[in-house]
Write a protein that holds these residues in place. Structure first.
Motif, PDB file in Angstrom:
ATOM      1  N   SER A  50       0.793  -1.330  -0.100  1.00 59.83           N
ATOM      2  CA  SER A  50       0.112  -0.125   0.112  1.00 59.83           C
ATOM      3  C   SER A  50       0.967   1.316   0.148  1.00 59.83           C
ATOM      4  O   SER A  50       0.533   2.278  -0.773  1.00 59.83           O
ATOM      5  CB  SER A  50      -0.948   0.146   1.198  1.00 59.83           C
ATOM      6  N   ALA A 425      -7.835   5.542  -8.722  1.00 53.29           N
ATOM      7  CA  ALA A 425      -9.104   4.908  -7.937  1.00 53.29           C
ATOM      8  C   ALA A 425      -8.381   4.346  -6.782  1.00 53.29           C
ATOM      9  O   ALA A 425      -9.022   4.011  -5.586  1.00 53.29           O
ATOM     10  CB  ALA A 425      -9.929   4.293  -8.840  1.00 53.29           C
ATOM     11  N   LEU A 426      -7.434   3.039  -7.319  1.00 55.72           N
ATOM     12  CA  LEU A 426      -6.677   2.441  -6.247  1.00 55.72           C
ATOM     13  C   LEU A 426      -6.050   3.433  -5.216  1.00 55.72           C
ATOM     14  O   LEU A 426      -5.885   2.819  -3.898  1.00 55.72           O
ATOM     15  CB  LEU A 426      -5.711   1.634  -6.911  1.00 55.72           C
ATOM     16  N   TRP A 429      -8.796   4.285  -2.808  1.00 55.78           N
ATOM     17  CA  TRP A 429      -9.237   3.288  -1.958  1.00 55.78           C
ATOM     18  C   TRP A 429      -8.587   2.942  -0.889  1.00 55.78           C
ATOM     19  O   TRP A 429      -8.879   2.690   0.051  1.00 55.78           O
ATOM     20  CB  TRP A 429      -9.531   2.116  -3.073  1.00 55.78           C
ATOM     21  N   SER A 433      -9.526   3.078   2.905  1.00 58.25           N
ATOM     22  CA  SER A 433      -9.432   1.801   3.697  1.00 58.25           C
ATOM     23  C   SER A 433      -8.853   1.960   4.980  1.00 58.25           C
ATOM     24  O   SER A 433      -9.095   1.001   5.856  1.00 58.25           O
ATOM     25  CB  SER A 433      -8.759   0.723   2.750  1.00 58.25           C
ATOM     26  N   THR A 454     -15.535  -4.139  -7.535  1.00 59.11           N
ATOM     27  CA  THR A 454     -15.609  -2.378  -7.609  1.00 59.11           C
ATOM     28  C   THR A 454     -16.437  -1.911  -6.751  1.00 59.11           C
ATOM     29  O   THR A 454     -16.525  -0.824  -6.548  1.00 59.11           O
ATOM     30  CB  THR A 454     -15.594  -2.134  -9.312  1.00 59.11           C
ATOM     31  N   LEU A 457     -15.786  -1.657  -3.576  1.00 56.33           N
ATOM     32  CA  LEU A 457     -14.704  -0.606  -3.120  1.00 56.33           C
ATOM     33  C   LEU A 457     -15.356   0.664  -2.936  1.00 56.33           C
ATOM     34  O   LEU A 457     -14.908   1.529  -1.943  1.00 56.33           O
ATOM     35  CB  LEU A 457     -13.874  -0.569  -4.324  1.00 56.33           C
ATOM     36  N   ILE A 458     -16.439   0.882  -3.293  1.00 57.51           N
ATOM     37  CA  ILE A 458     -17.099   2.286  -3.061  1.00 57.51           C
ATOM     38  C   ILE A 458     -17.830   2.260  -1.892  1.00 57.51           C
ATOM     39  O   ILE A 458     -17.814   3.354  -1.062  1.00 57.51           O
ATOM     40  CB  ILE A 458     -18.360   2.655  -4.257  1.00 57.51           C
ATOM     41  N   PRO A 461     -15.877   2.517   2.563  1.00 65.66           N
ATOM     42  CA  PRO A 461     -15.641   3.566   3.274  1.00 65.66           C
ATOM     43  C   PRO A 461     -16.844   4.321   3.663  1.00 65.66           C
ATOM     44  O   PRO A 461     -16.559   5.318   4.783  1.00 65.66           O
ATOM     45  CB  PRO A 461     -14.726   4.428   2.314  1.00 65.66           C
ATOM     46  N   THR A 544     -14.550   9.907  -1.679  1.00 60.92           N
ATOM     47  CA  THR A 544     -15.411   8.865  -1.953  1.00 60.92           C
ATOM     48  C   THR A 544     -16.011   9.117  -3.183  1.00 60.92           C
ATOM     49  O   THR A 544     -16.520   8.523  -4.181  1.00 60.92           O
ATOM     50  CB  THR A 544     -16.449   8.661  -0.815  1.00 60.92           C
ATOM     51  N   LEU A 547     -13.635   8.947  -6.152  1.00 61.40           N
ATOM     52  CA  LEU A 547     -13.473   7.623  -6.285  1.00 61.40           C
ATOM     53  C   LEU A 547     -14.682   7.108  -7.392  1.00 61.40           C
ATOM     54  O   LEU A 547     -14.445   6.213  -8.112  1.00 61.40           O
ATOM     55  CB  LEU A 547     -13.613   6.797  -5.084  1.00 61.40           C
TER      56      LEU A 547
END
Length: 668
Positions: A50, A425-426, A429, A433, A454, A457-458, A461, A544, A547
């Motif tokens: 990360s 986007a990663l 995220w 996270s 995907t 992922l939204i 959070p 968010t 994203l």
């Protein structure tokens, strides 16, 4: 085994019976996860990965964007653009002895047609019917009418009425199961008279031949695309665009291929071929290769996008020439407008091209006999087809007539651009996270934590313990952005009468100005909606939303590129840098200017100026603005008349996604 004993359970039954309780591992299997899954299950490894992604995200995004543009610019080089070749065996050779000698007869027909056309003030239907009957064809006429959603700017008409006339030459050696089409649009003024004359001369010559295995349809359509759409819908017994037609319709076999011819001079110096159809659809490459092969055989100069091919591919001027041709094709395909009457045939799975004869000041000039021999050879080769054209490519780009770029070569350029959105986007995220609550037992070694789908992922959070106000913050911006796109799509045409009553403008001007007004007004609406909610100014809220916007934009551009690569690539090239850079904590004025330049409307305006530069006819600022207004009106009209997709896509998909990014910029 006795009759009274129960059967022994098989391997599958024993395995299923052991699901409810403990079972021993199968021989040869172990519970040890693979190496990659073991690394992902290690929290230290995930944390290091990360940090690496967060640290290198911006350089990777910049590198990916430059690689995408560089890959596209390299498509004009010879290694990435191989020579074209004939894939269909039935058309692999041009060893056909053309015997067409009716050049003077074609000019005579053209003069007669021009005289009757001028006499009746339009298309001479009666003369065409009489002439085709005298040539031994089955002749039919088709009156049609179409009500426009709003008047076009050039003619200011609501209702279009016309008549199509066509004759069918029945094949003497086969049943009427397959056919070919030679079409000529009848336009206002002296244009295309020679094309009608040549078509009638070819019909007279073809009538005396006995080798035809397919019916041949000779069509003269009025009002260009409107007449062609009316004829195609009536021939296939469908009603897609609400055009009204009547009359007795004669049908031949299933249409295998079509050629649309446009000639406005007695002599021809070169032929320009148009391949772009409705929504960027392209014909099979073999049809284009067939035309190029017969042009080479008969010594005809042929061009594409108005550019002559060059033989010195190794020089820098040749590369610049090929790149200009490639960019012109990309701009033309991205518009979604058919560059000729052939563009509507492609919707019905009929391979078609448009041939335009050009009379310039070149020293080489060709008469109607040479042009007729070229068309004769093409129809004789198409007559040999045993099945539809399918061997060659349907997705390609053309830096010249002799070279092509296939979909497997040009798609990586688009993939590198979309990779920027995925990397950003990663990055978001991973940052979001961090709100996951810690603690809890470690995961089972058989099921290490894997990246979620995907959609999750939204949502991750949004439901964290310290996330406020959660999903409620995103609902107003998303709904209002989509509502603004829906208003941009519906209101310009529906509100044209109201606009003309309150403003001194025509209906066409009212539609275009209403669309521009809604487009600009939408920029002032979404970024104020989240302020009514308490706690909406947290960084987690805009992260968010960004994203969501990045994933939405990547998804729609990816789907668009499969249908119309050129439009998807141009939008990605302009919108991706702004989408990746936008945030409320940076230099807002600079980011706002970048985002405004990345809007789809600005892309259209820049594309117009670029196209004029490539054709060596640069436009001034005022002329460019007028061309922009005409392009907006033409896009609306093409959508309502023929179902062109660029306008609804820009209004319902690209514009709302851009408004979401605009909302991110003004989050605080």
């Amino acid at each position: 085994m006795s009759l009274g004993s129960a059967p022994r359970p098989g391997p599958l039954r024993r395995r299923l019976s052991g699901l409810g309780g403990r079972r021993d591992p199968e021989p040869g299997l172990s519970n040890t996860p693979p190496a990659a899954m073991g690394l992902l299950s290690d929290p230290h490894y995930r944390r290091a990965l990360s940090r690496l992604v967060l640290r290198l995200n911006t350089p990777l995004c910049a590198l990916s964007y430059v690689a995408g543009l560089g890959w596209f610019l390299a498509l004009a080089f010879q290694p990435l653009a191989p020579r074209t070749y004939m894939s269909e065996n039935a058309m692999g050779s041009t060893m056909v002895e053309e015997q067409f000698l009716f050049g003077e007869r074609a000019l005579s027909y053209a003069r007669e047609f021009a005289g009757h056309k001028k006499k009746v003030g339009g298309m001479p239907v009666a003369w065409l019917e009489k002439t085709m009957w005298s040539l031994g064809l089955e002749v039919y006429q088709q009156p049609f009418a179409r009500t426009l959603p709003f008047p076009d700017e050039t003619r200011e008409r609501y209702m279009v009425k016309g008549t199509n006339v066509y004759g069918i030459l029945r094949a003497p050696r086969a049943a009427s199961t397959e056919s070919l089409v030679l079409s000529v649009p009848c336009t206002e003024g002296p244009h295309n008279n020679q094309a009608v004359g040549l078509m009638l001369a070819l019909a007279a010559y073809f009538r005396g031949q006995i080798y035809w295995a397919k019916d041949i349809i000779f069509l003269v359509n009025e009002h260009d695309l409107l007449g062609m759409e009316a004829w195609l819908e009536a021939y296939h017994d469908v009603n897609v665009t609400e055009v009204r037609s009547s009359g007795t319709l004669g049908r031949a076999g299933a249409i295998q291929a079509a050629i649309s011819l446009e000639l406005s001079s007695d002599v021809v110096t070169s032929f320009d071929v148009a391949v772009e159809g409705l929504n960027g659809q392209l014909p099979n490459l073999d049809l284009l290769n067939l035309f190029h092969a017969f042009c080479q055989k008969n010594g005809l100069l042929c061009t594409i996008q108005g550019k002559l091919p060059r033989s010195d591919w190794d020089s820098l001027p040749a590369y610049a020439h090929s790149l200009q041709t490639l960019l012109l094709m990309v701009l033309s395909q991205a518009s979604g407008r058919p560059r000729g009457d052939h563009g509507l045939f492609l919707r019905y799975r009929i391979e078609a091209i448009t041939l335009r004869g050009i009379n310039s000041f070149r020293q080489y000039k060709y008469d109607m006999t040479t042009v007729g021999k070229t068309l004769e050879g093409m129809f004789r080769k198409l007559n040999n087809l045993l099945e539809r054209l399918h061997q060659s490519y349907f997705f390609y780009l053309l830096p010249s007539l002799s070279r092509f770029v296939s979909i497997g070569i040009y798609m990586p350029a688009f993939g590198f651009l979309i990779l920027v959105l995925i990397l950003k986007a990663l990055d978001l995220w991973l940052k979001l996270s961090k709100c996951e609550p810690g603690g809890g037992p470690p995961p089972h070694p058989l099921f290490p934590p894997l990246p979620a789908p995907t959609i999750f992922l939204i949502l991750i959070p949004l439901f964290c313990q310290d996330s406020r106000p959660g999903l409620l913050v995103l609902v107003p911006p998303v709904l209002i952005c989509q509502a603004a796109g829906l208003a941009l799509y519906c209101l310009p045409v529906l509100g044209q009468r109201v606009a003309t009553q309150h403003f001194p403008v025509s209906e066409a001007e009212a539609v275009v100005l209403t669309a521009i007004a809604i487009y600009v007004a939408g920029m002032a609406l979404p970024h104020s909606t989240h302020r009514v909610l308490a706690g909406a100014s947290s960084d987690r809220g805009w992260m968010t939303l960004k994203l969501l916007a990045l994933l939405y934009l990547a998804l729609q551009l990816g789907c668009l590129a499969l249908l119309n690569f050129s439009l998807g690539f141009l939008l990605a090239a302009t919108m991706v840098p702004a989408a990746a850079a936008v945030q409320p904590n940076g230099p807002r004025v600079l980011l706002a200017a970048l985002l405004v330049l990345a809007t789809p409307a600005a892309t259209l305006l820049l594309g117009i100026f670029l196209q004029r530069e490539l054709v060596e006819a640069p436009a001034a600022a005022g002329e460019g603005w007028q061309l922009f207004l005409a392009a907006v009106g033409e896009g609306l009209l093409q959508h309502h008349l023929y179902g062109a997709l660029p306008f609804p896509f820009l209004a319902l998909c690209a514009y709302p996604a851009w408004l979401l990014l605009w909302n991110v910029l003004f989050w605080k």
